[in-house]
Design a protein around this motif. Sequence first.
Motif, PDB file in Angstrom:
ATOM      1  N   GLU A   1       7.164  12.313   3.311  1.00 39.15           N
ATOM      2  CA  GLU A   1       6.573  12.493   1.993  1.00 39.15           C
ATOM      3  C   GLU A   1       6.610  11.238   1.134  1.00 39.15           C
ATOM      4  OE1 GLU A   1       8.811  15.864   0.704  1.00 39.15           O
ATOM      5  OE2 GLU A   1       7.442  17.265   1.690  1.00 39.15           O
ATOM      6  N   THR A   2       7.708  10.498   1.201  1.00 36.27           N
ATOM      7  CA  THR A   2       7.870   9.348   0.312  1.00 36.27           C
ATOM      8  C   THR A   2       7.990   8.066   1.143  1.00 36.27           C
ATOM      9  OG1 THR A   2      10.274   9.453   0.403  1.00 36.27           O
ATOM     10  CG2 THR A   2       9.186  10.783  -1.307  1.00 36.27           C
TER      11      THR A   2
ATOM     12  N   LEU B   1      -4.237   9.898   6.421  1.00 34.14           N
ATOM     13  CA  LEU B   1      -3.718   8.696   7.099  1.00 34.14           C
ATOM     14  C   LEU B   1      -4.598   8.314   8.287  1.00 34.14           C
ATOM     15  CD1 LEU B   1      -1.508   6.530   7.476  1.00 34.14           C
ATOM     16  CD2 LEU B   1      -0.263   8.175   8.881  1.00 34.14           C
ATOM     17  N   ASN B   2      -4.981   9.322   9.066  1.00 36.98           N
ATOM     18  CA  ASN B   2      -5.773   9.044  10.272  1.00 36.98           C
ATOM     19  C   ASN B   2      -7.174   8.544   9.954  1.00 36.98           C
ATOM     20  OD1 ASN B   2      -3.552  10.174  11.336  1.00 36.98           O
ATOM     21  ND2 ASN B   2      -4.611  11.530  12.761  1.00 36.98           N
ATOM     22  N   GLU B   3      -7.654   8.856   8.745  1.00 37.67           N
ATOM     23  CA  GLU B   3      -9.038   8.484   8.404  1.00 37.67           C
ATOM     24  C   GLU B   3      -9.130   7.132   7.715  1.00 37.67           C
ATOM     25  OE1 GLU B   3      -8.055  11.927   7.203  1.00 37.67           O
ATOM     26  OE2 GLU B   3      -8.444  12.224   9.342  1.00 37.67           O
ATOM     27  N   ALA B   4      -7.989   6.541   7.332  1.00 42.72           N
ATOM     28  CA  ALA B   4      -8.030   5.300   6.550  1.00 42.72           C
ATOM     29  C   ALA B   4      -8.681   4.186   7.372  1.00 42.72           C
ATOM     30  CB  ALA B   4      -6.619   4.893   6.150  1.00 42.72           C
ATOM     31  N   SER B   5      -9.793   3.623   6.852  1.00 43.47           N
ATOM     32  CA  SER B   5     -10.465   2.576   7.628  1.00 43.47           C
ATOM     33  C   SER B   5      -9.809   1.223   7.380  1.00 43.47           C
ATOM     34  CB  SER B   5     -11.950   2.525   7.279  1.00 43.47           C
ATOM     35  OG  SER B   5     -12.080   2.284   5.904  1.00 43.47           O
ATOM     36  N   ASP B   6      -9.237   1.008   6.191  1.00 44.47           N
ATOM     37  CA  ASP B   6      -8.545  -0.246   5.912  1.00 44.47           C
ATOM     38  C   ASP B   6      -7.142   0.095   5.413  1.00 44.47           C
ATOM     39  OD1 ASP B   6      -7.553  -2.663   5.114  1.00 44.47           O
ATOM     40  OD2 ASP B   6      -9.309  -3.241   3.934  1.00 44.47           O
ATOM     41  N   LEU B   7      -6.159  -0.065   6.309  1.00 43.26           N
ATOM     42  CA  LEU B   7      -4.795   0.360   5.962  1.00 43.26           C
ATOM     43  C   LEU B   7      -4.223  -0.456   4.811  1.00 43.26           C
ATOM     44  CD1 LEU B   7      -3.437   0.844   9.582  1.00 43.26           C
ATOM     45  CD2 LEU B   7      -3.889   2.650   7.906  1.00 43.26           C
ATOM     46  N   LEU B   8      -4.749  -1.655   4.621  1.00 44.91           N
ATOM     47  CA  LEU B   8      -4.215  -2.523   3.570  1.00 44.91           C
ATOM     48  C   LEU B   8      -4.550  -1.995   2.176  1.00 44.91           C
ATOM     49  CD1 LEU B   8      -2.543  -5.060   3.456  1.00 44.91           C
ATOM     50  CD2 LEU B   8      -4.619  -6.399   3.525  1.00 44.91           C
TER      51      LEU B   8
ATOM     52  N   SER C   1      -5.200   1.372   1.762  1.00 44.28           N
ATOM     53  CA  SER C   1      -5.018   2.823   1.791  1.00 44.28           C
ATOM     54  C   SER C   1      -3.795   3.203   0.948  1.00 44.28           C
ATOM     55  CB  SER C   1      -4.822   3.318   3.226  1.00 44.28           C
ATOM     56  OG  SER C   1      -3.454   3.291   3.554  1.00 44.28           O
ATOM     57  N   PRO C   2      -3.699   4.464   0.534  1.00 39.01           N
ATOM     58  CA  PRO C   2      -2.513   4.875  -0.232  1.00 39.01           C
ATOM     59  C   PRO C   2      -1.239   4.771   0.594  1.00 39.01           C
ATOM     60  CG  PRO C   2      -4.157   6.654  -0.114  1.00 39.01           C
ATOM     61  CD  PRO C   2      -4.662   5.525   0.723  1.00 39.01           C
ATOM     62  N   TYR C   3      -1.369   4.535   1.890  1.00 39.05           N
ATOM     63  CA  TYR C   3      -0.184   4.485   2.754  1.00 39.05           C
ATOM     64  C   TYR C   3       0.324   3.064   2.999  1.00 39.05           C
ATOM     65  CZ  TYR C   3      -1.053   9.358   3.215  1.00 39.05           C
ATOM     66  OH  TYR C   3      -1.226  10.672   2.906  1.00 39.05           O
ATOM     67  N   LEU C   4      -0.260   2.105   2.282  1.00 36.23           N
ATOM     68  CA  LEU C   4       0.195   0.719   2.426  1.00 36.23           C
ATOM     69  C   LEU C   4       1.709   0.603   2.254  1.00 36.23           C
ATOM     70  CD1 LEU C   4       0.087  -2.419   2.277  1.00 36.23           C
ATOM     71  CD2 LEU C   4      -0.561  -2.174  -0.107  1.00 36.23           C
ATOM     72  N   GLU C   5       2.231   1.175   1.154  1.00 37.14           N
ATOM     73  CA  GLU C   5       3.665   1.010   0.880  1.00 37.14           C
ATOM     74  C   GLU C   5       4.514   1.737   1.928  1.00 37.14           C
ATOM     75  OE1 GLU C   5       5.216   3.479  -2.545  1.00 37.14           O
ATOM     76  OE2 GLU C   5       3.082   3.586  -2.956  1.00 37.14           O
ATOM     77  N   HIS C   6       3.975   2.832   2.495  1.00 43.26           N
ATOM     78  CA  HIS C   6       4.719   3.568   3.511  1.00 43.26           C
ATOM     79  C   HIS C   6       4.805   2.764   4.808  1.00 43.26           C
ATOM     80  CE1 HIS C   6       3.072   6.386   0.603  1.00 43.26           C
ATOM     81  NE2 HIS C   6       4.100   7.180   0.872  1.00 43.26           N
ATOM     82  N   LEU C   7       3.694   2.144   5.173  1.00 37.90           N
ATOM     83  CA  LEU C   7       3.675   1.379   6.422  1.00 37.90           C
ATOM     84  C   LEU C   7       4.537   0.127   6.310  1.00 37.90           C
ATOM     85  CD1 LEU C   7      -0.112   1.840   7.238  1.00 37.90           C
ATOM     86  CD2 LEU C   7       1.818   2.959   8.363  1.00 37.90           C
TER      87      LEU C   7
END
Length: 424
Positions: free
Chosen positions: A197-198, A229-236, A238-244
């Motif tokens: 989640e975080t 997450l699976n649909e993000a075309s540019d991970l940089l 995406s809202p998941y940047l900080e998670h990655l």
Amino acid sequence: MTGLSLNVCEQHALDGRLGRGRQLAAQLVTALGTIYGAHDLVPVASAQIAGVSYRNLGRAGLEFLSEWAQGGAAVTVPSTLNPAGMDLENWREHGIHEDFARAQQVVIRAYEAFGVLPTCTCTPYLIGNRPRLGDHVAWSESSAVAFANSVLGARTNREGGPAALAAAILGKTARYGLHLDEERRPALVVDVDCRLETAADWGALGYLVGRMAGDRVPLLRLHRPPPGLNEASDLLVSPYLEHLKALGAAAGSAGAVGLYHIEGVTPEARRGGVRCIEGAEQATIEDLRPAYEALNAGDDTVDLVSVGCPHACLAELVDLVRLLRGRQVRTAFWVTSSRDVLDRARAEGLAQVLEAAGIRLMADTCLVVAPMQSFGYRTLATNSAKMAVYAPGHCGLVTRFGSLEQCVSAALFGRWQADPGRDG
Ligand code: F3S
């Protein structure tokens, strides 16, 4: 004596015909190539150079830099610097001793003399040093290496600072390890069946993966992927940047992971997926609590909160403003980020809101490379698993690790409130 073959230019560099500085760089790059069985050198698109804080570098490190600089060496590819031991502009306000500051400034000037940009951040990919898929680069700083390899699909080994500088001067590195297709194949498959989640949860996952993997390449299969997450075309972006970045930083510090794949998400594990090596080990993670338990120690009284390891992106600062809801913190609270991101935060009015709440915004540095012993803090709260791994040994701090929400609460009330589902 060696299976490493050099072209005419590379041989000239090694023979000293292109100057002493280039010769020293060529000697280091070819020595590493020989040790690790490389057959040739490969051009690099950029370098990220660690070994910047005077606290870690010391006088011996400065002498090393001077010797190379006197040999007339200069970088030949875009090169950025890792965090230094202080905010280069506001060190006085932050209580850094004059002697340390002077020595740190000499180090920065030495790197600038090579043509290295004094960016002083561990998130170079957020400020323009962004390699493309398949680019070979020479990066040091374990969190940046994991991000470059895994999220951007670039290719770098976990270089030491001198090796990254040598590659930057030569414009090439030895082709071994994570530069090779074969070495990028997973040797460990981890089925992850727990809530993520975080950013702290992703860091906790990285900690567990790092402990399992050591220096092997893991492939993560997320059974409960967060939405989108699976649909993000540019991970940089995406809202998941900080998670990655939290995941890679923790895996690189708890183990020696330089590359991870996430099935269907990271560039080399999309579409057809990656091919594991024969006999790859299988493992399962169903519970993050062992990581939270391992990274939490001490009593509940907190006197320092730190956010921004790896250096904070703009979205993390937005989250912080939202969680503070205009309240004042009562502990010391340091946010570390790149100067570029903090400038953008100031332009958007976020920096002013955070400072008004009592938060100290620090560019160019982080706790692990700053002279922390001189500040006298005792217990640190952080949402970074990497920081929680390093702070006890490097900074002499007892550490509390949890979500950003828990960190804000600790800063508001001076006490750590455990999350019963996680660290309590
Ligand atoms: Fe960066 Fe320092 Fe953390 S270099 S990854 S903020 S330990």
